[in-house]
Design a protein around this motif. Structure first.
Motif, short mmCIF file in Angstrom:
data_model
loop_
_atom_site.label_atom_id
_atom_site.label_comp_id
_atom_site.label_asym_id
_atom_site.label_seq_id
_atom_site.Cartn_x
_atom_site.Cartn_y
_atom_site.Cartn_z
N GLN A 40 28.61 89.75 71.79
CA GLN A 40 29.10 89.68 70.43
C GLN A 40 27.95 90.19 69.57
OE1 GLN A 40 28.74 85.02 70.70
NE2 GLN A 40 29.22 85.49 68.59
N SER A 41 28.08 90.13 68.26
CA SER A 41 26.96 90.49 67.42
C SER A 41 25.76 89.66 67.85
CB SER A 41 27.29 90.21 65.95
OG SER A 41 26.12 90.13 65.19
N LEU A 42 24.63 90.32 68.13
CA LEU A 42 23.47 89.60 68.65
C LEU A 42 23.01 88.53 67.67
CD1 LEU A 42 21.39 89.21 70.83
CD2 LEU A 42 20.02 91.05 69.80
N VAL A 43 22.96 88.87 66.38
CA VAL A 43 22.52 87.88 65.40
C VAL A 43 23.47 86.69 65.38
CG1 VAL A 43 22.16 87.44 62.94
CG2 VAL A 43 21.29 89.55 63.97
N GLU A 44 24.79 86.96 65.40
CA GLU A 44 25.77 85.87 65.40
C GLU A 44 25.64 85.00 66.64
OE1 GLU A 44 29.58 87.63 64.95
OE2 GLU A 44 29.25 88.25 62.88
N ALA A 45 25.37 85.65 67.78
CA ALA A 45 25.20 84.89 69.03
C ALA A 45 23.98 83.99 68.95
CB ALA A 45 25.07 85.86 70.21
N ILE A 46 22.90 84.50 68.37
CA ILE A 46 21.68 83.69 68.24
C ILE A 46 21.91 82.54 67.28
CG2 ILE A 46 19.26 83.71 67.53
CD1 ILE A 46 19.18 86.68 68.37
N SER A 104 14.71 89.84 70.90
CA SER A 104 13.58 90.32 70.11
C SER A 104 13.47 89.49 68.83
CB SER A 104 13.75 91.80 69.78
OG SER A 104 14.91 92.00 69.00
N ARG A 105 12.31 89.60 68.16
CA ARG A 105 12.06 88.75 67.00
C ARG A 105 12.85 89.19 65.77
NH1 ARG A 105 5.68 87.46 66.72
NH2 ARG A 105 6.44 86.12 65.03
N GLY A 106 13.25 90.47 65.69
CA GLY A 106 14.00 90.93 64.52
C GLY A 106 15.31 90.19 64.33
N PRO A 107 16.23 90.24 65.31
CA PRO A 107 17.50 89.50 65.16
C PRO A 107 17.29 87.99 65.10
CG PRO A 107 17.34 90.52 67.33
CD PRO A 107 16.23 91.08 66.51
N LEU A 108 16.26 87.49 65.79
CA LEU A 108 15.99 86.05 65.73
C LEU A 108 15.61 85.65 64.31
CD1 LEU A 108 15.51 83.27 67.01
CD2 LEU A 108 13.16 84.01 67.51
N ARG A 109 14.80 86.46 63.66
CA ARG A 109 14.37 86.15 62.29
C ARG A 109 15.58 86.15 61.35
NH1 ARG A 109 10.59 89.76 62.07
NH2 ARG A 109 9.04 88.36 63.00
N GLU A 110 16.51 87.10 61.52
CA GLU A 110 17.70 87.14 60.69
C GLU A 110 18.58 85.92 60.95
OE1 GLU A 110 20.72 87.87 58.13
OE2 GLU A 110 18.71 88.78 58.16
N ALA A 111 18.69 85.53 62.21
CA ALA A 111 19.48 84.34 62.55
C ALA A 111 18.88 83.10 61.91
CB ALA A 111 19.55 84.18 64.07
N MET A 112 17.57 83.00 61.91
CA MET A 112 16.92 81.84 61.30
C MET A 112 17.13 81.82 59.80
SD MET A 112 13.42 81.57 63.57
CE MET A 112 12.71 80.35 62.47
N ARG A 113 17.17 83.00 59.17
CA ARG A 113 17.45 83.05 57.73
C ARG A 113 18.86 82.49 57.45
NH1 ARG A 113 14.08 87.90 57.31
NH2 ARG A 113 15.80 89.21 58.02
N ARG A 114 19.80 82.85 58.31
CA ARG A 114 21.16 82.34 58.12
C ARG A 114 21.20 80.82 58.27
NH1 ARG A 114 25.38 86.66 60.91
NH2 ARG A 114 24.37 88.57 60.12
#
Length: 242
Positions: A17-23, A54-64
């Motif tokens: 699924q969207s990686l950020v959404e999955a995280i 990777s840290r990029g999508p993880l950082r975006e997930a944490m912002r959400r």
């Protein structure tokens, strides 16, 4: 995430699924389940390595998740899982009881027969969950598998929906799951859910609000107790048994 096994673990494979959404989904499940407990410091590097992302999508997930009030950042201290003081939690749960009681009253007036039947079917699925059958927890996936979410939506009151399914919903899920893991609570909560549905099916707003408020008062009692302990029997139930 399987509805039969409770919240997913951080180390479980991330589904397509969207990686950020999955995280986001995986981190929220970890926070709700207590795998990431309140006030836990979050290392982006360590978490990215544990999850295999990777840290990029993880950082975006944490912002959400910050937006959902599940993670908070403090200058010079970094990110931590949000922790509520006992007083803050008590205040939040009192607000929840009042607002969700009203939402249930409105749902009794506005729910369609099909929505009530679907709610009954949902509780059958909940009763088949392994954690509920063994009494070790009552995890409800967000949002469509969540009993409370459906009732709030059925209130048809956009202000209530915005508050209960927005500002309060995600943070409350943490403490709802904690409450459900107290010994004896999962089975009792399911019975209380069924009483609420009975009042909704009878189109009785007074009974629906009363049943929901009693359910939430009981949940508040259990939330104050730790997992694997027996909370005091709610006063309302003791009075009825006399």
């Amino acid at each position: 995430m399987s509805v039969e096994t409770g919240p997913a673990k951080l180390s479980d494979p991330v589904r397509a699924q969207s990686l950020v959404e999955a995280i986001v989904e995986r981190l929220e499940a970890a926070i709700v389940s207590g795998e990431l407990s309140p006030d836990t410091r979050i290392s982006e590097q360590g978490l990215a390595r544990q999850m295999g992302v990777s840290r990029g999508p993880l950082r975006e997930a944490m912002r959400r998740l910050e937006g959902r009030k599940l993670i908070e950042r403090t200058p010079n201290k970094g990110a931590r899982v949000t922790a509520l003081s006992p007083a803050d939690l008590e205040a939040l749960l009192v607000v929840r009881e009042a607002l969700e009681g009203m939402a249930c009253r409105l749902a009794a007036e506005h729910m369609s027969d099909a929505e009530i039947a679907a709610l009954e079917g949902l509780l059958e699925k909940h009763g088949a969950l392994e954690d509920v059958k063994t009494g070790t927890g009552y995890y409800q996936e967000s949002p469509d598998f969540d009993f409370h979410f459906r009732i709030i939506k059925a209130s048809r009151n956009e202000r209530l929906i915005s508050i209960l399914c927005g500002d309060l919903y995600h943070l409350l899920r943490v403490y709802r799951y904690k409450s459900s893991r107290t010994r004896g609570r999962a089975g009792q909560a399911l019975k209380e859910h069924k009483r609420i549905v009975g009042a909704l099916a009878a189109r009785d707003p007074d009974a629906a609000e009363a049943a929901m408020r009693e359910h939430l008062r009981n949940a508040r009692t259990y939330a104050a107790a730790g997992p694997n302990t027996q909370a005091a029997e709610p006063k309302a139930r003791r009075r009825r048994s006399r």
